[in-house]
Design an enzyme around this catalytic site. Structure first.
Site, mmCIF file in Angstrom:
data_model
loop_
_atom_site.group_PDB
_atom_site.id
_atom_site.type_symbol
_atom_site.label_atom_id
_atom_site.label_comp_id
_atom_site.label_asym_id
_atom_site.label_seq_id
_atom_site.Cartn_x
_atom_site.Cartn_y
_atom_site.Cartn_z
ATOM 1 N N SER A 122 0.804 -1.221 0.000
ATOM 2 C CA SER A 122 0.000 0.000 0.000
ATOM 3 C C SER A 122 0.831 1.263 0.000
ATOM 4 C CB SER A 122 -0.937 0.027 1.222
ATOM 5 O OG SER A 122 -0.179 -0.012 2.413
ATOM 6 N N CYS A 123 2.124 1.153 0.301
ATOM 7 C CA CYS A 123 2.934 2.360 0.427
ATOM 8 C C CYS A 123 4.366 2.077 0.032
ATOM 9 C CB CYS A 123 2.877 2.883 1.857
ATOM 10 S SG CYS A 123 3.872 4.358 2.133
ATOM 11 N N GLY A 124 4.934 2.951 -0.787
ATOM 12 C CA GLY A 124 6.330 2.810 -1.155
ATOM 13 C C GLY A 124 7.214 3.761 -0.388
#
Length: 291
Positions: A122-124
């Site tokens: 969901s998040c880089g």
């Protein structure tokens, strides 16, 4: 090799029919991928880990190359000598490691284990070690791109992307990123449980095929337009980013800064243009109505 989809037993409950049935269901694959980077001078020494990302297996080398490009480690395919999947230490081997050797003269990234980062589906950017590390510097001036796209063409892209999502048809659980020409031709499509991974897979393939800068292309993402995806598009020289859902405030601000066109809520015959409206052409009767 990990699989894009897997099968698990579930209980299907249907309240309207009053049933609860056991059956097999297809789900999206998710496994960690370790990206190792180093110089050719390292010889037989293994490259050191730079990042671990949770991803859907497949197109892993493209994912790693796209990640290095969007993180500013490389500029083009010439900065890489070799990129290969490695068996890793798992039993049985899952080939969840990509080893990349940089060309002579390409500064290797800081691979201090204390600063190596982990990215979720969901998040880089949430794995970055500091606020300063979030921003990367793009070499491309998007304001110079000659790209224009008819609004009517943009409106057709979500259906074209959806039609190309083979894994989504089986699982309903994968994001997609599609690279299109100005006349709506689909050039590349990639799927992944992580939106940022799907974009990196598209960009990495474009890097490998020496297509950068992508200044005559449109990038469409199946979810929302975040700061991170806007930044990745800028790093690849993409002047128009479109999303079927909402953008964030930082994505809009970055699009204005970059000279990028940013479109959100691209659904059916409607869309919201948050930046760079001059690139989207409309029939004359519609242009007259714009205030």
């Amino acid at each position: 090799m990990g699989r894009v989809t897997d099968r698990r037993e579930i209980v299907r409950i249907d309240l309207s029919a009053g049933t609860a049935v056991r059956r097999m269901d297809s789900i999206s694959g998710e496994e960690p991928l370790e990206i190792r980077v180093g110089a050719r001078a390292d010889g037989r020494q293994p490259r050191r880990p730079l990042a671990v990302t949770m991803r859907t297996p497949g197109d892993d080398i493209d994912l790693a190359i796209g990640f290095l490009l969007t993180e500013g480690v490389i500029r083009d395919a010439g900065d890489i000598v070799t990129a290969q999947l490695c068996a890793g230490t798992d039993t049985p081997n899952t080939y969840n490691v990509v080893d990349i050797v940089l060309a002579d003269g390409v500064p290797p990234p800081d691979t201090d284990p204390a600063r190596a980062f982990y990215t979720t589906t969901s998040c880089g950017v949430c794995g970055k070690a500091s606020i300063d590390a979030i921003r990367t510097r793009s070499p491309w001036r998007l304001a110079d791109s000659p790209l224009t796209v008819p609004a009517a063409v943009l409106a057709t892209l979500p259906d074209r992307l959806r039609a190309a999502q083979q894994a989504f048809d089986r699982t309903g659980g994968l994001h997609a990123a599609g690279l299109f020409t100005a006349d709506g031709e689909l050039v590349l499509v990639r799927e992944d449980v992580g939106r940022h991974n799907a974009v990196d897979k598209v960009i990495g393939r474009a890097v490998a095929e020496h297509l950068l800068p992508l200044d005559r292309h449109v990038l469409l993402v199946s979810g929302r337009a975040s700061f991170e995806l806007t930044q990745k598009a800028w790093m690849a020289g993409i002047p128009l980013l479109a999303a079927v859902s909402a953008p964030s405030s930082l994505a809009v601000d970055l699009a204005h800064e970059a000279g990028m066109t940013l479109v959100g809520f691209l659904r059916g015959a409607t869309m919201n243009v948050y930046a760079g409206a001059q690139r989207i052409t409309q029939p004359e009767r519609d242009q007259a109505a714009v205030r």
